[in-house]
Design a protein around this motif. Structure first.
Motif, PDB file in Angstrom:
ATOM      1  N   PRO A  16     -20.485   4.141  58.968  1.00 56.56           N
ATOM      2  CA  PRO A  16     -19.564   4.367  57.846  1.00 56.56           C
ATOM      3  C   PRO A  16     -19.269   3.119  57.031  1.00 56.56           C
ATOM      4  O   PRO A  16     -19.215   3.173  55.804  1.00 56.56           O
ATOM      5  N   VAL A  17     -19.091   1.989  57.703  1.00 53.68           N
ATOM      6  CA  VAL A  17     -18.777   0.750  56.981  1.00 53.68           C
ATOM      7  C   VAL A  17     -19.984   0.279  56.179  1.00 53.68           C
ATOM      8  O   VAL A  17     -19.872  -0.073  54.998  1.00 53.68           O
ATOM      9  N   ALA A  18     -21.176   0.294  56.785  1.00 53.83           N
ATOM     10  CA  ALA A  18     -22.381  -0.150  56.078  1.00 53.83           C
ATOM     11  C   ALA A  18     -22.666   0.728  54.874  1.00 53.83           C
ATOM     12  O   ALA A  18     -23.014   0.249  53.792  1.00 53.83           O
ATOM     13  N   GLY A  19     -22.500   2.044  55.026  1.00 54.24           N
ATOM     14  CA  GLY A  19     -22.738   2.945  53.910  1.00 54.24           C
ATOM     15  C   GLY A  19     -21.751   2.733  52.785  1.00 54.24           C
ATOM     16  O   GLY A  19     -22.118   2.758  51.606  1.00 54.24           O
ATOM     17  N   ALA A  20     -20.480   2.487  53.134  1.00 54.10           N
ATOM     18  CA  ALA A  20     -19.466   2.271  52.103  1.00 54.10           C
ATOM     19  C   ALA A  20     -19.734   0.992  51.326  1.00 54.10           C
ATOM     20  O   ALA A  20     -19.630   0.961  50.094  1.00 54.10           O
TER      21      ALA A  20
END
Length: 425
Positions: free
Chosen positions: A389-393
């Motif tokens: 989730p963090v990398a995608g955001a």
């Protein structure tokens, strides 16, 4: 204080705008900093989500009203006409758009409240209050910018930010721990600024005949541009909202990244007013067919944005994680690389927000909206990928603005060639 006592006045007006921007920018992280230190991570995430939603549906939608009101008033003044009819038309267009945005927010409540606002319907009410205030304030600011009343414009910025800081400071001082208390203090800022700055619309500074304004056409143009503006702020603010929704079982991680996102995005909140003062000059150059002046002004501004982006990206990497922890009360330490990428994404957003008024000045509202929609689709696709989730955001916050900027540059090039071709016939 009368409307004639607060005017654009060379250095005084410029300093007032600069001071207002400073106060408004400081409020972006002081408000959440106070909430972060006063609330537990879950409640803080709800308040931070309200903050980000206000940025999307408040200035995100109503910056279009400000730009369209500014463009209409600037066009009338460039043609030698008085601009009083734009005041009424702008307020009516803002009211219609506020009703639409408020209705959509209420309809989305069953999804938004439990997943983003911590189950607090009171925070949704705060969102509706912010929508109403932002609508009226946008119309006021559009006319003030067109008339070059920088002192009044700067006052509106200072009052909006200052009332938010004072309100949230009072809430923190009495030890309130309910997120709606912070939400109400924050949401009321735009409405307070609207009421304080209404007198600035009196006594127009331009002589000439009064010209009529088609409120329906203005509302349609503002609505079309609002779609693009809303996508602008979706790109700027939706990623942390998605994180909050996806990391409900890890509130400390969500709260920490929300703090870093807000810090990295602070320049966007203070750049929106700069757009308003770009429009009159660009509109005048476009109306007079002065492509050389139009292009020169735009090139100089893009170079300045690029230089600021380099400095901002480096600064985010160096001080971003520290600021998130110390100023915003982030529970976890965050990597400097994530902060640097968020700084880079902010630079891309600034460039796109600079290109948008250039397209508006040439009447290319559809091209501006189309660019934001294309970038928004790329942004959403990256968030939907089965990544961390963090990398995608973080990836979405960098790639989305780049796509928007490229699309706008191509549209602006095509628009200018088309206008040059019509003049040569």
């Amino acid at each position: 204080m009368t409307a004639t006592s607060v005017r654009a006045g060379g250095p005084v007006g410029a300093l007032t705008v600069a001071g207002g921007l400073l106060v408004l920018g400081a409020s972006s992280f002081l408000v959440l900093g106070m909430a972060g230190h006063a609330l537990e991570p879950g409640a803080y995430s709800a308040v931070a989500s309200l903050y980000l939603l206000v940025a999307i549906v408040g200035p995100g939608a109503f910056s279009a009203v400000e730009q369209e009101t500014n463009r209409e008033a600037s066009g009338l003044r460039a043609a030698g006409n008085r601009d009083e009819p734009v005041v009424r038309a702008g307020l009516l267009a803002a009211l219609r758009l506020a009703a639409l945005v408020g209705g959509l927010a209420v309809a989305a409540g069953p999804l938004v409240v439990p997943r983003m606002l911590g189950g607090s319907w009171a925070l949704l009410g705060c969102l509706l209050l912010a929508v109403a205030g932002s609508a009226g304030l946008a119309a006021v600011r559009g006319v003030l910018a067109a008339r070059d009343r920088r002192s009044w414009y700067g006052l509106s910025l200072a009052v909006e930010g200052g009332s938010r800081i004072a309100g949230c400071g009072a809430v923190a001082a009495i030890g309130a721990t309910h997120p709606a208390a912070f939400g109400l203090a924050f949401a009321a800022g735009a409405g307070v600024a609207f009421l304080v700055c209404l007198p600035g619309l009196r006594s127009p500074t331009h002589d000439g005949p009064a010209a009529g304004v088609d409120v329906g056409a203005m509302t349609r143009s503002a609505g079309l541009l609002a779609l693009g503006s809303a996508v602008t702020f979706v790109l700027a603010n939706a990623a942390p909202l998605v994180l909050v929704a996806r990391l409900t079982d890890r509130p400390e991680l969500a709260a920490s990244y929300v703090s870093l996102f807000v810090l990295a995005r602070t320049p966007l909140f203070v750049f929106a007013p700069v757009q308003s003062f770009l429009l009159p000059g660009l509109t005048t150059a476009a109306e007079h067919g002065d492509t050389e002046a139009f292009g020169r002004r735009l090139r100089h501004l893009l170079v300045a944005i690029c230089a600021a982006g380099v400095v901002g990206t480096a600064g985010a990497a160096v001080v971003g994680p520290w600021a998130a922890r110390v100023l915003m009360g982030a529970p976890l330490d965050l990597p400097a690389t994530a902060a640097a990428f968020l700084g880079l994404g902010t630079a891309g957003m600034l460039a796109a927000q600079l290109l948008q008024p250039a397209l508006v000045a040439t009447g290319a509202h559809r091209a501006a909206t189309g660019a934001w929609i294309v970038g928004g689709c790329v942004f959403g696709a990256l968030l939907a990928l089965p990544l961390d989730p963090v990398a995608g955001a973080v990836a979405a916050q960098v790639v989305g603005p780049v796509v928007v900027g490229v699309a706008m540059l191509l549209a602006l090039r095509s628009t200018r060639r088309s206008r040059a071709g019509r003049r040569s016939v």
